[in-house]
Design an enzyme around this catalytic site. Structure first.
Site, mmCIF file in Angstrom:
data_model
loop_
_atom_site.group_PDB
_atom_site.id
_atom_site.type_symbol
_atom_site.label_atom_id
_atom_site.label_comp_id
_atom_site.label_asym_id
_atom_site.label_seq_id
_atom_site.Cartn_x
_atom_site.Cartn_y
_atom_site.Cartn_z
ATOM 1 N N SER A 127 40.509 72.091 62.012
ATOM 2 C CA SER A 127 41.549 72.711 60.983
ATOM 3 C C SER A 127 41.513 73.965 61.398
ATOM 4 O O SER A 127 40.568 74.809 61.751
ATOM 5 C CB SER A 127 41.266 72.486 59.476
ATOM 6 O OG SER A 127 42.112 73.219 58.896
ATOM 7 N N TYR A 140 35.257 71.350 52.469
ATOM 8 C CA TYR A 140 36.263 71.030 53.660
ATOM 9 C C TYR A 140 36.100 71.878 54.952
ATOM 10 O O TYR A 140 35.839 71.438 55.899
ATOM 11 C CB TYR A 140 37.643 70.824 53.161
ATOM 12 C CG TYR A 140 38.620 70.477 54.165
ATOM 13 C CD1 TYR A 140 38.895 69.221 54.944
ATOM 14 C CD2 TYR A 140 39.307 71.514 54.895
ATOM 15 C CE1 TYR A 140 39.664 69.145 55.830
ATOM 16 C CE2 TYR A 140 40.354 71.064 55.661
ATOM 17 C CZ TYR A 140 40.343 69.970 56.163
ATOM 18 O OH TYR A 140 41.395 69.630 57.176
#
Length: 249
Positions: A127, A140
């Protein structure tokens, strides 16, 4: 004809990555926790297999069923949005089990065939939030940053064997189920101490005027990572991810 194994193909990035490779005449092993045969176009070059990356037995069965592959794309994962103080440790562990340890476990299961063959590519989809600190996604972000570090060190170990490892860093995308998957694990968003921050963050997430990432952007970045030996270690995917990568450099 080359073969790619892709995780998390039931929707979002994984689904688009599978379509992308199928359209380019590759053999595709599309894996999902719950296999569905209706999400991808029928093809003699497509196999849909069950795979839960948190289950060692499921990994073993899927790798055996897939047979020789040329590229592994670790895409499976999910998000969580909660203040770090209020995120249950069980949720943190769950995020790492899938996003981090699941990626590592499947990679370890596939690497022996790559090393013995002297060829192969591992593409790990993480990400762009690993490039920029954002609130409410500490767990996350940490799970994805760990994969970045793992991949970069692993690439140095694999280079002498002719095996490559690369990272694709997508930005924020309205074409994924990130919010749906994160919602059951959200905690503390109604806590009065974090109320103002939560309202600000969610207002920004709903802003459609800022650049975002298309699933196709991610598929194209994965394709580049898989097929171009000169591709950089980190490939941002999407206009927002590319902007963050420039800022971080």
């Amino acid at each position: 004809m080359k073969t790619v194994l892709i995780t998390g193909c039931s929707s979002g990035f994984g689904l688009e990555i599978a379509r992308h490779f199928l359209a380019r005449d590759w053999q595709v092993v599309a894996t999902m926790r719950t296999p569905r045969n209706d999400v991808l176009p029928p093809s003699e070059r497509l196999r849909v297999l069950a795979l839960d990356v948190t289950d060692p037995q499921s990994i073993r069965k899927a790798v055996e069923a897939a047979g020789p592959i040329d590229v592994l794309v670790n895409n499976a994962g999910f998000g969580v949005a909660s203040p770090a103080e209020l995120t249950p440790l069980a949720t943190v562990r769950e995020v790492f089990e899938t996003n981090t340890f699941g990626t590592i476990a499947l990679t370890q299961a596939v690497l022996p065939q790559f090393r013995l063959r002297g060829a192969g590519v591992v593409v790990n989809v993480t990400s762009s939030v690993t490039l920029k600190a954002l609130p409410l996604i500490a767990s996350y972000r940490a799970s994805k940053a760990a994969v970045n570090a793992f991949t970069e060190s692993m690439a140095l170990e694999l280079e002498p064997f002719g095996v490559r490892a690369r990272l694709v860093l997508p930005g924020r995308s309205p074409e994924t189920r990130f919010g749906d998957n994160a919602r059951p694990r959200m905690r503390g968003l109604d806590h009065e101490a974090y109320a103002d921050l939560v309202r600000k963050v969610f207002a920004e997430l709903q802003d459609t005027s800022t650049p975002t990432t298309r699933a196709l952007d991610v598929a194209e970045a994965v394709w580049r990572a898989a097929t171009d030996p000169a591709a950089p270690m980190r490939i941002p995917a999407g206009a927002d991810a590319e902007a963050w990568a420039i800022d971080a450099s």
